[in-house]
Design a protein around this motif. Structure first.
Motif, PDB file in Angstrom:
ATOM      1  N   PRO A  53       8.367  -6.353  -1.804  1.00  0.00           N
ATOM      2  CA  PRO A  53       8.905  -7.563  -1.392  1.00  0.00           C
ATOM      3  C   PRO A  53       8.219  -8.107  -0.074  1.00  0.00           C
ATOM      4  CG  PRO A  53      10.481  -5.504  -1.917  1.00  0.00           C
ATOM      5  CD  PRO A  53       9.113  -4.971  -2.263  1.00  0.00           C
ATOM      6  N   ALA A  54       7.676  -7.025   0.509  1.00  0.00           N
ATOM      7  CA  ALA A  54       7.079  -7.791   1.897  1.00  0.00           C
ATOM      8  C   ALA A  54       5.949  -8.576   1.551  1.00  0.00           C
ATOM      9  CB  ALA A  54       6.711  -6.393   2.870  1.00  0.00           C
ATOM     10  N   ILE A  55       5.244  -8.036   0.748  1.00  0.00           N
ATOM     11  CA  ILE A  55       4.081  -8.973   0.242  1.00  0.00           C
ATOM     12  C   ILE A  55       4.671 -10.338  -0.446  1.00  0.00           C
ATOM     13  CG2 ILE A  55       2.234  -9.337  -1.546  1.00  0.00           C
ATOM     14  CD1 ILE A  55       1.830  -6.417  -1.462  1.00  0.00           C
ATOM     15  N   ASP A  56       5.588 -10.337  -0.922  1.00  0.00           N
ATOM     16  CA  ASP A  56       6.224 -11.557  -1.631  1.00  0.00           C
ATOM     17  C   ASP A  56       6.989 -12.420  -0.566  1.00  0.00           C
ATOM     18  OD1 ASP A  56       5.505 -10.781  -3.940  1.00  0.00           O
ATOM     19  OD2 ASP A  56       7.570  -9.957  -4.671  1.00  0.00           O
ATOM     20  N   PRO A  64       0.222  -3.518  -2.867  1.00  0.00           N
ATOM     21  CA  PRO A  64       0.929  -2.619  -2.094  1.00  0.00           C
ATOM     22  C   PRO A  64       0.095  -1.309  -1.605  1.00  0.00           C
ATOM     23  CG  PRO A  64       2.196  -3.233  -3.908  1.00  0.00           C
ATOM     24  CD  PRO A  64       0.954  -3.705  -4.240  1.00  0.00           C
ATOM     25  N   THR A  65      -0.764  -0.743  -2.637  1.00  0.00           N
ATOM     26  CA  THR A  65      -1.822   0.058  -2.197  1.00  0.00           C
ATOM     27  C   THR A  65      -2.751  -0.253  -1.078  1.00  0.00           C
ATOM     28  OG1 THR A  65      -1.754   0.838  -4.366  1.00  0.00           O
ATOM     29  CG2 THR A  65      -3.520   1.615  -2.905  1.00  0.00           C
ATOM     30  N   ARG A  66      -3.480  -1.538  -0.988  1.00  0.00           N
ATOM     31  CA  ARG A  66      -4.145  -1.906  -0.029  1.00  0.00           C
ATOM     32  C   ARG A  66      -3.452  -2.151   1.442  1.00  0.00           C
ATOM     33  NH1 ARG A  66      -7.164  -7.163  -2.356  1.00  0.00           N
ATOM     34  NH2 ARG A  66      -7.604  -7.341  -0.111  1.00  0.00           N
ATOM     35  N   LEU A  67      -2.186  -2.675   1.140  1.00  0.00           N
ATOM     36  CA  LEU A  67      -1.149  -3.020   2.333  1.00  0.00           C
ATOM     37  C   LEU A  67      -0.899  -1.523   2.907  1.00  0.00           C
ATOM     38  CD1 LEU A  67       0.104  -5.110   4.121  1.00  0.00           C
ATOM     39  CD2 LEU A  67       2.084  -4.919   2.346  1.00  0.00           C
ATOM     40  N   ALA A  68      -0.759  -0.730   2.228  1.00  0.00           N
ATOM     41  CA  ALA A  68      -0.230   0.721   2.860  1.00  0.00           C
ATOM     42  C   ALA A  68      -1.434   0.991   3.671  1.00  0.00           C
ATOM     43  CB  ALA A  68       0.005   1.707   1.725  1.00  0.00           C
ATOM     44  N   LYS A  69      -2.820   0.656   3.406  1.00  0.00           N
ATOM     45  CA  LYS A  69      -3.719   1.199   4.573  1.00  0.00           C
ATOM     46  C   LYS A  69      -3.714   0.599   5.913  1.00  0.00           C
ATOM     47  CE  LYS A  69      -6.900   2.054   0.771  1.00  0.00           C
ATOM     48  NZ  LYS A  69      -8.279   1.775   0.135  1.00  0.00           N
ATOM     49  N   ALA A  70      -2.641  -0.734   5.918  1.00  0.00           N
ATOM     50  CA  ALA A  70      -2.613  -1.273   7.191  1.00  0.00           C
ATOM     51  C   ALA A  70      -1.419  -0.754   8.127  1.00  0.00           C
ATOM     52  CB  ALA A  70      -2.511  -2.681   6.853  1.00  0.00           C
ATOM     53  N   LEU A  71      -0.912   0.150   7.421  1.00  0.00           N
ATOM     54  CA  LEU A  71       0.310   0.752   8.045  1.00  0.00           C
ATOM     55  C   LEU A  71       0.345   2.181   8.291  1.00  0.00           C
ATOM     56  CD1 LEU A  71       3.115  -0.611   5.492  1.00  0.00           C
ATOM     57  CD2 LEU A  71       2.226  -1.757   7.774  1.00  0.00           C
ATOM     58  N   GLU A  72       0.664   2.585   9.453  1.00  0.00           N
ATOM     59  CA  GLU A  72       0.881   3.803   9.916  1.00  0.00           C
ATOM     60  C   GLU A  72       2.251   4.552   9.978  1.00  0.00           C
ATOM     61  OE1 GLU A  72      -0.722   6.878  13.350  1.00  0.00           O
ATOM     62  OE2 GLU A  72      -1.651   4.923  13.432  1.00  0.00           O
ATOM     63  N   THR A 121       8.998  -6.842   8.763  1.00  0.00           N
ATOM     64  CA  THR A 121       9.573  -6.983   7.417  1.00  0.00           C
ATOM     65  C   THR A 121       9.409  -5.647   6.714  1.00  0.00           C
ATOM     66  OG1 THR A 121       8.392  -9.212   7.378  1.00  0.00           O
ATOM     67  CG2 THR A 121       9.158  -8.290   5.316  1.00  0.00           C
ATOM     68  N   VAL A 122       8.467  -4.764   6.835  1.00  0.00           N
ATOM     69  CA  VAL A 122       8.363  -3.419   6.167  1.00  0.00           C
ATOM     70  C   VAL A 122       9.914  -2.623   6.786  1.00  0.00           C
ATOM     71  CG1 VAL A 122       7.267  -1.448   6.267  1.00  0.00           C
ATOM     72  CG2 VAL A 122       6.233  -3.410   5.837  1.00  0.00           C
ATOM     73  N   ALA A 123      10.173  -2.817   8.205  1.00  0.00           N
ATOM     74  CA  ALA A 123      11.324  -2.312   8.573  1.00  0.00           C
ATOM     75  C   ALA A 123      12.483  -2.675   7.849  1.00  0.00           C
ATOM     76  CB  ALA A 123      11.271  -2.150   9.997  1.00  0.00           C
ATOM     77  N   ALA A 124      12.607  -4.110   7.831  1.00  0.00           N
ATOM     78  CA  ALA A 124      13.737  -4.526   7.149  1.00  0.00           C
ATOM     79  C   ALA A 124      13.942  -4.199   5.582  1.00  0.00           C
ATOM     80  CB  ALA A 124      13.881  -5.927   7.236  1.00  0.00           C
ATOM     81  N   ASN A 125      12.951  -4.108   5.074  1.00  0.00           N
ATOM     82  CA  ASN A 125      12.785  -3.668   3.573  1.00  0.00           C
ATOM     83  C   ASN A 125      12.917  -2.086   3.148  1.00  0.00           C
ATOM     84  OD1 ASN A 125      12.243  -6.244   2.863  1.00  0.00           O
ATOM     85  ND2 ASN A 125      10.059  -5.800   2.514  1.00  0.00           N
TER      86      ASN A 125
END
Length: 472
Positions: A84-87, A95-103, A131-135
Protein backbone atom coordinates in the motif's frame (compact mmCIF):
# COMPACT_ATOMS: atom_id res chain seq x y z
CA UNK A 1 63.49 -2.32 17.42
CA UNK A 2 64.28 0.60 19.67
CA UNK A 3 62.65 4.02 19.44
CA UNK A 4 65.79 5.46 17.86
CA UNK A 5 65.59 2.91 15.05
CA UNK A 6 61.95 3.76 14.37
CA UNK A 7 62.83 7.44 14.26
CA UNK A 8 65.61 6.68 11.78
CA UNK A 9 63.13 4.76 9.61
CA UNK A 10 60.79 7.76 9.63
CA UNK A 11 63.72 10.04 8.75
CA UNK A 12 64.88 7.81 5.89
CA UNK A 13 61.46 7.07 4.39
CA UNK A 14 59.47 10.19 5.24
CA UNK A 15 58.75 10.89 1.58
CA UNK A 16 57.09 7.52 0.97
CA UNK A 17 55.24 7.79 4.29
CA UNK A 18 53.82 11.17 3.28
CA UNK A 19 53.01 9.81 -0.18
CA UNK A 20 51.07 6.91 1.34
CA UNK A 21 49.26 9.29 3.67
CA UNK A 22 48.37 11.64 0.80
CA UNK A 23 47.13 8.80 -1.42
CA UNK A 24 44.91 7.37 1.33
CA UNK A 25 43.44 10.80 2.10
CA UNK A 26 42.75 11.40 -1.60
CA UNK A 27 41.13 7.97 -1.94
CA UNK A 28 39.00 8.57 1.16
CA UNK A 29 37.96 11.98 -0.16
CA UNK A 30 37.20 10.50 -3.59
CA UNK A 31 35.09 7.71 -2.17
CA UNK A 32 33.24 10.23 -0.01
CA UNK A 33 32.52 12.50 -2.97
CA UNK A 34 31.34 9.56 -5.09
CA UNK A 35 28.81 8.42 -2.48
CA UNK A 36 25.23 9.67 -2.79
CA UNK A 37 24.14 11.59 0.32
CA UNK A 38 21.52 9.64 2.24
CA UNK A 39 18.97 11.16 4.65
CA UNK A 40 17.38 9.23 7.49
CA UNK A 41 14.38 9.94 9.68
CA UNK A 42 12.07 7.81 11.83
CA UNK A 43 8.53 7.58 13.12
CA UNK A 44 7.26 5.69 16.18
CA UNK A 45 4.21 3.46 16.63
CA UNK A 46 2.89 2.45 20.07
CA UNK A 47 1.29 -0.98 20.46
CA UNK A 48 -1.51 -1.21 23.07
CA UNK A 49 -3.00 -4.45 24.44
CA UNK A 50 -6.37 -4.48 26.21
CA UNK A 51 -6.21 -6.35 29.55
CA UNK A 52 -8.27 -6.86 32.69
CA UNK A 53 -7.99 -5.01 35.92
CA UNK A 54 -6.44 -7.76 38.06
CA UNK A 55 -2.70 -8.11 38.57
CA UNK A 56 -2.63 -11.46 36.79
CA UNK A 57 -4.46 -10.09 33.79
CA UNK A 58 -2.15 -7.07 33.63
CA UNK A 59 0.92 -9.35 33.68
CA UNK A 60 -0.49 -11.58 30.97
CA UNK A 61 -1.35 -8.50 28.92
CA UNK A 62 2.19 -7.16 29.20
CA UNK A 63 3.71 -10.45 28.04
CA UNK A 64 1.25 -10.65 25.21
CA UNK A 65 2.03 -7.08 24.15
CA UNK A 66 5.75 -7.88 24.03
CA UNK A 67 5.09 -10.86 21.80
CA UNK A 68 2.83 -8.80 19.59
CA UNK A 69 5.50 -6.07 19.19
CA UNK A 70 8.01 -8.64 17.95
CA UNK A 71 5.42 -9.99 15.55
CA UNK A 72 4.44 -6.58 14.20
CA UNK A 73 8.11 -5.69 13.60
CA UNK A 74 8.10 -8.45 10.98
CA UNK A 75 4.72 -7.28 9.71
CA UNK A 76 6.13 -3.79 9.10
CA UNK A 77 8.44 -5.06 6.34
CA UNK A 78 5.85 -7.40 4.85
CA UNK A 79 3.83 -6.91 1.70
CA UNK A 80 0.64 -6.11 3.62
CA UNK A 81 2.25 -2.86 4.86
CA UNK A 82 4.72 -1.97 2.10
CA UNK A 83 2.61 -2.60 -1.01
CA UNK A 84 0.00 0.00 0.00
CA UNK A 85 2.88 2.43 0.70
CA UNK A 86 4.29 1.81 -2.79
CA UNK A 87 0.87 2.44 -4.33
CA UNK A 88 0.27 5.58 -2.28
CA UNK A 89 3.68 7.11 -3.04
CA UNK A 90 3.85 5.91 -6.64
CA UNK A 91 7.20 4.23 -6.16
CA UNK A 92 8.79 2.13 -8.88
CA UNK A 93 9.97 -0.66 -6.62
CA UNK A 94 8.92 -3.86 -4.91
CA UNK A 95 8.15 -4.59 -1.25
CA UNK A 96 11.34 -6.60 -0.98
CA UNK A 97 13.51 -3.76 -2.29
CA UNK A 98 11.63 -1.17 -0.26
CA UNK A 99 12.19 -3.19 2.91
CA UNK A 100 15.95 -2.69 2.45
CA UNK A 101 15.43 1.06 2.77
CA UNK A 102 13.75 0.63 6.14
CA UNK A 103 15.13 -0.20 9.54
CA UNK A 104 12.48 -1.41 11.97
CA UNK A 105 13.31 -1.94 15.63
CA UNK A 106 11.90 -1.80 19.13
CA UNK A 107 13.74 -0.45 22.17
CA UNK A 108 14.15 -3.09 24.86
CA UNK A 109 11.26 -3.60 27.27
CA UNK A 110 8.97 -1.23 25.41
CA UNK A 111 5.85 -1.52 23.25
CA UNK A 112 7.15 1.00 20.72
CA UNK A 113 8.07 0.16 17.13
CA UNK A 114 10.54 2.56 15.55
CA UNK A 115 10.47 2.85 11.73
CA UNK A 116 13.53 4.50 10.17
CA UNK A 117 13.63 5.26 6.45
CA UNK A 118 16.62 6.23 4.27
CA UNK A 119 16.46 8.04 0.94
CA UNK A 120 18.57 10.46 -1.11
CA UNK A 121 15.72 12.97 -0.70
CA UNK A 122 15.01 14.20 2.84
CA UNK A 123 11.33 14.85 1.96
CA UNK A 124 10.95 11.37 0.50
CA UNK A 125 12.57 9.77 3.57
CA UNK A 126 10.10 11.56 5.88
CA UNK A 127 7.13 10.72 3.66
CA UNK A 128 8.13 7.06 3.45
CA UNK A 129 8.53 6.65 7.23
CA UNK A 130 5.20 8.31 7.97
CA UNK A 131 3.37 6.34 5.27
CA UNK A 132 4.71 3.01 6.51
CA UNK A 133 3.77 3.94 10.10
CA UNK A 134 0.21 4.79 9.03
CA UNK A 135 -0.08 1.55 7.08
CA UNK A 136 1.23 -0.43 10.05
CA UNK A 137 -1.47 1.19 12.19
CA UNK A 138 -4.11 -0.05 9.75
CA UNK A 139 -2.51 -3.50 9.47
CA UNK A 140 -2.57 -3.96 13.25
CA UNK A 141 -6.25 -3.06 13.31
CA UNK A 142 -7.05 -5.62 10.63
CA UNK A 143 -4.83 -8.37 12.04
CA UNK A 144 -5.57 -8.08 15.76
CA UNK A 145 -8.21 -10.52 17.01
CA UNK A 146 -11.45 -9.06 18.46
CA UNK A 147 -12.38 -9.52 22.12
CA UNK A 148 -15.57 -11.11 23.49
CA UNK A 149 -17.33 -7.77 23.33
CA UNK A 150 -16.18 -7.10 19.76
CA UNK A 151 -13.43 -4.61 20.66
CA UNK A 152 -9.88 -5.01 19.36
CA UNK A 153 -7.46 -6.46 21.89
CA UNK A 154 -4.41 -4.90 20.13
CA UNK A 155 -4.25 -1.40 18.70
CA UNK A 156 -1.44 0.67 17.15
CA UNK A 157 -1.05 4.42 17.45
CA UNK A 158 1.48 6.69 15.71
CA UNK A 159 3.05 8.65 18.53
CA UNK A 160 5.88 10.37 16.61
CA UNK A 161 5.82 11.46 13.00
CA UNK A 162 9.07 11.48 11.02
CA UNK A 163 10.44 15.01 10.55
CA UNK A 164 12.27 16.12 7.41
CA UNK A 165 16.00 15.64 8.17
CA UNK A 166 18.22 18.67 7.81
CA UNK A 167 21.53 16.89 7.14
CA UNK A 168 22.54 13.56 5.57
CA UNK A 169 23.61 10.63 7.71
CA UNK A 170 26.02 9.39 5.03
CA UNK A 171 28.66 9.78 3.80
CA UNK A 172 30.39 10.79 7.02
CA UNK A 173 33.05 13.14 5.73
CA UNK A 174 34.97 13.59 8.97
CA UNK A 175 34.93 9.88 9.78
CA UNK A 176 36.03 8.90 6.28
CA UNK A 177 38.90 11.38 6.24
CA UNK A 178 39.99 10.32 9.72
CA UNK A 179 40.02 6.70 8.57
CA UNK A 180 42.01 7.76 5.51
CA UNK A 181 44.60 9.47 7.70
CA UNK A 182 44.82 6.47 10.02
CA UNK A 183 45.10 4.00 7.15
CA UNK A 184 47.66 6.22 5.41
CA UNK A 185 49.85 6.37 8.50
CA UNK A 186 49.60 2.61 9.03
CA UNK A 187 50.38 1.80 5.40
CA UNK A 188 53.10 4.43 5.16
CA UNK A 189 54.91 3.36 8.29
CA UNK A 190 54.33 -0.32 7.50
CA UNK A 191 55.91 -0.06 4.06
CA UNK A 192 58.78 1.95 5.55
CA UNK A 193 59.51 -0.74 8.13
CA UNK A 194 59.24 -3.46 5.46
CA UNK A 195 61.57 -1.60 3.09
CA UNK A 196 64.01 -1.04 5.91
CA UNK A 197 64.01 -4.75 6.71
CA UNK A 198 64.53 -5.68 3.05
CA UNK A 199 67.16 -2.99 2.47
CA UNK A 200 70.52 -4.56 3.35
CA UNK A 201 72.64 -1.60 2.25
CA UNK A 202 75.17 -0.25 4.72
CA UNK A 203 74.04 3.27 5.55
CA UNK A 204 74.95 3.97 9.18
CA UNK A 205 77.39 2.81 11.80
CA UNK A 206 74.59 0.72 13.29
CA UNK A 207 74.43 -1.26 10.05
CA UNK A 208 78.16 -1.98 10.31
CA UNK A 209 77.74 -3.10 13.91
CA UNK A 210 75.29 -5.76 12.68
CA UNK A 211 78.08 -7.25 10.55
CA UNK A 212 81.23 -6.93 12.63
CA UNK A 213 82.57 -5.93 16.02
CA UNK A 214 85.49 -4.11 14.39
CA UNK A 215 85.60 -0.39 15.25
CA UNK A 216 84.43 2.32 12.90
CA UNK A 217 87.49 4.55 12.63
CA UNK A 218 85.72 7.47 10.97
CA UNK A 219 82.50 8.55 9.32
CA UNK A 220 83.15 10.62 6.21
CA UNK A 221 80.29 12.68 4.86
CA UNK A 222 79.07 13.08 1.31
CA UNK A 223 80.91 15.75 -0.63
CA UNK A 224 79.45 17.45 -3.68
CA UNK A 225 81.59 17.49 -6.75
CA UNK A 226 83.15 15.12 -9.21
CA UNK A 227 82.64 11.54 -8.11
CA UNK A 228 85.79 9.98 -6.77
CA UNK A 229 87.80 13.19 -6.97
CA UNK A 230 90.27 13.72 -4.16
CA UNK A 231 89.69 16.69 -1.90
CA UNK A 232 91.40 19.96 -2.77
CA UNK A 233 94.61 20.79 -0.95
CA UNK A 234 93.56 24.26 0.20
CA UNK A 235 92.24 24.31 3.75
CA UNK A 236 88.95 26.20 3.26
CA UNK A 237 88.00 24.03 0.25
CA UNK A 238 88.80 20.69 1.89
CA UNK A 239 85.46 19.26 2.94
CA UNK A 240 85.33 16.67 5.72
CA UNK A 241 88.77 17.70 6.97
CA UNK A 242 87.88 16.90 10.55
CA UNK A 243 86.60 13.45 9.56
CA UNK A 244 89.98 12.62 8.04
CA UNK A 245 91.79 14.01 11.07
CA UNK A 246 89.66 11.77 13.25
CA UNK A 247 90.70 8.87 11.03
CA UNK A 248 94.33 9.94 11.45
CA UNK A 249 93.94 9.99 15.22
CA UNK A 250 92.40 6.53 15.32
CA UNK A 251 94.99 5.13 12.94
CA UNK A 252 97.61 6.31 15.41
CA UNK A 253 96.12 4.03 18.06
CA UNK A 254 95.55 0.87 16.03
CA UNK A 255 98.06 -1.87 16.63
CA UNK A 256 99.04 -0.60 20.07
CA UNK A 257 99.43 -3.41 22.58
CA UNK A 258 100.84 -5.78 19.96
CA UNK A 259 103.50 -5.71 17.29
CA UNK A 260 103.10 -2.19 15.95
CA UNK A 261 103.92 -1.97 12.26
CA UNK A 262 103.72 1.13 10.13
CA UNK A 263 102.26 -0.50 7.02
CA UNK A 264 98.56 -0.88 6.27
CA UNK A 265 96.30 -1.64 3.34
CA UNK A 266 93.24 0.46 2.52
CA UNK A 267 90.69 -1.53 0.55
CA UNK A 268 86.95 -2.04 0.12
CA UNK A 269 84.45 -4.76 -0.66
CA UNK A 270 83.49 -3.47 -4.11
CA UNK A 271 84.73 -0.98 -6.64
CA UNK A 272 83.55 2.61 -6.35
CA UNK A 273 83.47 2.83 -2.57
CA UNK A 274 86.06 5.61 -2.32
CA UNK A 275 89.09 3.67 -1.08
CA UNK A 276 91.57 5.64 -3.24
CA UNK A 277 90.14 9.00 -2.20
CA UNK A 278 90.25 7.93 1.44
CA UNK A 279 93.82 6.64 1.40
CA UNK A 280 95.07 9.75 -0.44
CA UNK A 281 93.42 12.10 2.04
CA UNK A 282 94.60 9.97 4.96
CA UNK A 283 98.15 10.22 3.65
CA UNK A 284 97.79 14.00 3.44
CA UNK A 285 96.59 14.48 7.01
CA UNK A 286 99.26 12.12 8.37
CA UNK A 287 101.91 14.13 6.54
CA UNK A 288 100.43 17.39 7.83
CA UNK A 289 100.86 16.09 11.39
CA UNK A 290 104.61 15.68 10.78
CA UNK A 291 104.71 11.93 10.09
CA UNK A 292 106.68 10.67 7.11
CA UNK A 293 104.29 8.86 4.80
CA UNK A 294 104.85 6.62 1.79
CA UNK A 295 101.71 6.08 -0.31
CA UNK A 296 101.99 3.07 -2.62
CA UNK A 297 99.48 2.34 -5.34
CA UNK A 298 99.12 -1.45 -5.10
CA UNK A 299 96.01 -1.56 -7.26
CA UNK A 300 97.86 -3.15 -10.15
CA UNK A 301 94.69 -3.72 -12.14
CA UNK A 302 93.13 -0.25 -12.13
CA UNK A 303 95.73 2.14 -10.66
CA UNK A 304 94.39 5.61 -9.85
CA UNK A 305 96.70 7.23 -7.31
CA UNK A 306 99.12 8.70 -9.83
CA UNK A 307 96.37 10.28 -11.89
CA UNK A 308 94.77 11.76 -8.79
CA UNK A 309 98.06 13.13 -7.50
CA UNK A 310 99.09 14.43 -10.90
CA UNK A 311 102.33 12.47 -11.22
CA UNK A 312 103.89 10.19 -13.80
CA UNK A 313 102.44 6.67 -13.74
CA UNK A 314 104.65 4.95 -16.29
CA UNK A 315 107.06 3.45 -13.75
CA UNK A 316 106.39 2.38 -10.19
CA UNK A 317 105.75 -0.57 -7.88
CA UNK A 318 105.71 -3.30 -10.51
CA UNK A 319 109.02 -2.10 -11.89
CA UNK A 320 110.57 -2.23 -8.42
CA UNK A 321 109.23 -5.74 -7.76
CA UNK A 322 110.43 -7.03 -11.13
CA UNK A 323 113.92 -5.60 -10.60
CA UNK A 324 113.85 -2.93 -13.31
CA UNK A 325 115.34 -0.40 -10.98
CA UNK A 326 115.72 0.73 -7.37
CA UNK A 327 112.76 2.31 -5.64
CA UNK A 328 114.40 5.72 -5.24
CA UNK A 329 114.17 6.17 -9.00
CA UNK A 330 110.39 5.82 -9.00
CA UNK A 331 109.11 7.55 -5.85
CA UNK A 332 107.80 11.11 -6.07
CA UNK A 333 107.57 13.58 -3.20
CA UNK A 334 104.32 15.46 -3.64
CA UNK A 335 104.23 17.42 -0.37
CA UNK A 336 106.28 17.81 2.80
CA UNK A 337 106.59 14.37 4.45
CA UNK A 338 104.45 12.75 1.71
CA UNK A 339 106.01 10.46 -0.90
CA UNK A 340 104.13 8.48 -3.56
CA UNK A 341 105.06 5.30 -5.42
CA UNK A 342 102.70 4.76 -8.32
CA UNK A 343 101.63 1.34 -9.59
CA UNK A 344 103.79 1.42 -12.69
CA UNK A 345 103.34 -0.98 -15.57
CA UNK A 346 100.16 -3.06 -15.30
CA UNK A 347 101.35 -6.68 -14.99
CA UNK A 348 99.60 -9.87 -16.12
CA UNK A 349 100.02 -11.46 -12.65
CA UNK A 350 99.20 -8.86 -9.96
CA UNK A 351 98.50 -11.37 -7.15
CA UNK A 352 101.80 -13.18 -7.67
CA UNK A 353 103.75 -9.93 -7.59
CA UNK A 354 102.05 -8.71 -4.40
CA UNK A 355 102.69 -12.04 -2.70
CA UNK A 356 106.29 -12.36 -3.87
CA UNK A 357 109.47 -12.27 -1.78
CA UNK A 358 110.37 -9.03 -3.50
CA UNK A 359 107.27 -7.47 -1.94
CA UNK A 360 108.29 -8.78 1.47
CA UNK A 361 111.78 -7.27 1.11
CA UNK A 362 110.29 -3.96 -0.05
CA UNK A 363 108.03 -3.85 3.00
CA UNK A 364 110.92 -4.52 5.36
CA UNK A 365 112.85 -1.65 3.83
CA UNK A 366 110.15 1.00 3.73
CA UNK A 367 108.80 0.24 7.22
CA UNK A 368 112.21 1.22 8.63
CA UNK A 369 112.30 4.58 6.90
CA UNK A 370 108.70 5.83 7.04
CA UNK A 371 106.33 6.40 9.93
CA UNK A 372 103.44 5.19 7.80
CA UNK A 373 103.30 3.08 4.66
CA UNK A 374 99.85 3.14 3.05
CA UNK A 375 98.75 0.81 0.25
CA UNK A 376 95.84 1.42 -2.07
CA UNK A 377 94.74 -2.06 -3.13
CA UNK A 378 91.98 -3.56 -5.33
CA UNK A 379 88.63 -4.37 -3.70
CA UNK A 380 88.31 -7.64 -1.83
CA UNK A 381 85.44 -9.42 -3.54
CA UNK A 382 86.38 -9.20 -7.24
CA UNK A 383 90.03 -10.34 -6.85
CA UNK A 384 92.37 -11.80 -4.22
CA UNK A 385 95.08 -9.12 -4.47
CA UNK A 386 93.98 -7.26 -1.34
CA UNK A 387 93.98 -10.40 0.82
CA UNK A 388 97.42 -11.44 -0.45
CA UNK A 389 98.87 -8.01 0.30
CA UNK A 390 97.02 -7.61 3.61
CA UNK A 391 98.59 -10.81 4.93
CA UNK A 392 102.03 -9.16 4.59
CA UNK A 393 101.35 -5.76 6.18
CA UNK A 394 100.52 -4.65 9.69
CA UNK A 395 96.77 -4.48 9.14
CA UNK A 396 93.91 -3.46 6.89
CA UNK A 397 91.29 -0.70 6.82
CA UNK A 398 88.10 -1.47 4.91
CA UNK A 399 86.12 1.36 3.31
CA UNK A 400 82.32 0.92 3.20
CA UNK A 401 80.41 3.37 1.04
CA UNK A 402 77.06 4.37 2.51
CA UNK A 403 74.18 3.21 0.35
CA UNK A 404 76.46 1.20 -1.96
CA UNK A 405 77.73 -1.97 -0.29
CA UNK A 406 75.28 -4.40 1.28
CA UNK A 407 75.64 -6.23 4.56
CA UNK A 408 76.14 -9.69 2.96
CA UNK A 409 78.83 -8.25 0.68
CA UNK A 410 80.66 -6.58 3.54
CA UNK A 411 80.41 -9.75 5.62
CA UNK A 412 81.83 -11.80 2.73
CA UNK A 413 84.74 -9.37 2.35
CA UNK A 414 85.54 -9.50 6.05
CA UNK A 415 85.35 -13.29 5.95
CA UNK A 416 88.06 -13.27 3.27
CA UNK A 417 90.30 -11.21 5.55
CA UNK A 418 89.56 -13.51 8.46
CA UNK A 419 90.37 -16.58 6.38
CA UNK A 420 93.68 -14.98 5.41
CA UNK A 421 94.46 -14.27 9.09
CA UNK A 422 94.62 -10.57 8.35
CA UNK A 423 94.58 -7.98 11.15
CA UNK A 424 91.55 -5.74 10.64
CA UNK A 425 92.24 -2.30 12.06
CA UNK A 426 88.69 -1.11 11.47
CA UNK A 427 86.28 0.31 8.95
CA UNK A 428 85.56 3.72 7.50
CA UNK A 429 81.99 4.61 6.60
CA UNK A 430 82.30 6.78 3.53
CA UNK A 431 80.03 9.16 1.62
CA UNK A 432 77.41 9.38 4.35
CA UNK A 433 74.55 11.85 3.62
CA UNK A 434 74.25 14.62 6.15
CA UNK A 435 70.90 13.28 7.41
CA UNK A 436 72.42 9.85 8.14
CA UNK A 437 75.51 10.91 10.06
CA UNK A 438 75.60 9.35 13.44
CA UNK A 439 75.07 11.75 16.33
CA UNK A 440 78.18 10.32 17.96
CA UNK A 441 80.31 12.09 15.37
CA UNK A 442 78.24 15.18 14.67
CA UNK A 443 80.60 17.49 16.52
CA UNK A 444 83.56 16.48 14.36
CA UNK A 445 82.19 17.66 11.01
CA UNK A 446 82.94 20.94 9.34
CA UNK A 447 81.64 22.05 6.00
CA UNK A 448 83.82 23.61 3.33
CA UNK A 449 82.63 27.04 4.45
CA UNK A 450 84.04 26.43 7.97
CA UNK A 451 87.82 26.39 7.71
CA UNK A 452 89.79 24.95 10.58
CA UNK A 453 93.11 26.05 11.96
CA UNK A 454 94.87 22.98 10.63
CA UNK A 455 94.37 23.12 6.87
CA UNK A 456 96.37 21.69 4.02
CA UNK A 457 99.87 23.11 3.41
CA UNK A 458 99.93 26.65 2.11
CA UNK A 459 102.73 25.67 -0.25
CA UNK A 460 101.84 22.95 -2.73
CA UNK A 461 105.01 21.12 -3.71
CA UNK A 462 105.70 20.22 -7.27
CA UNK A 463 106.33 16.48 -7.74
CA UNK A 464 109.97 15.51 -7.61
CA UNK A 465 111.88 12.28 -7.21
CA UNK A 466 113.12 11.20 -3.82
CA UNK A 467 116.55 9.50 -3.90
CA UNK A 468 116.97 8.07 -0.44
CA UNK A 469 116.01 4.42 -0.41
CA UNK A 470 116.38 1.38 -2.61
CA UNK A 471 114.63 -1.95 -2.46
CA UNK A 472 116.61 -4.73 -0.94
Amino acid sequence: MELQQYLRIVRDYWRSILASLFICIVVAAGVTLMQTPMYSTSSSVFITVESGGTAGELSQGANYAERQVNSFINVTTSEIVLQPAIDQLGLDTTPTRLAKALEVSSPANTSVIKIAAKDPSPEQASLLANTVAANLEEAVTSLAPPGPDGTRLVTATVINSAPIPASPVSPRVTTNLALGVLLGLLLGFGQAVLRNMLDTRIQTTEDIEQVTDAPVLAVIGHREGEAGRVAETSGPAWANAEAYRRLRTNVGFVGLGGQHRSSMVVTSSLTGEGKTETVVNLARVLAQAGSTVLLIDADLRRPQVAARMGIDADLGLTDVLTGRGPMYEFVVQVAPNLTVLSAGTVPPNPSELLGSDAMTHLLEAVEKHYDYVLFDSPPLLPVTDAVVLSAKVGGTIVIARSGEVRRPQLAAALDLLDAGEVTLFGLVLNDVPLSNRSHYYSSYYYSASQPTDEGAPDEVWKPRRKRQLSAR
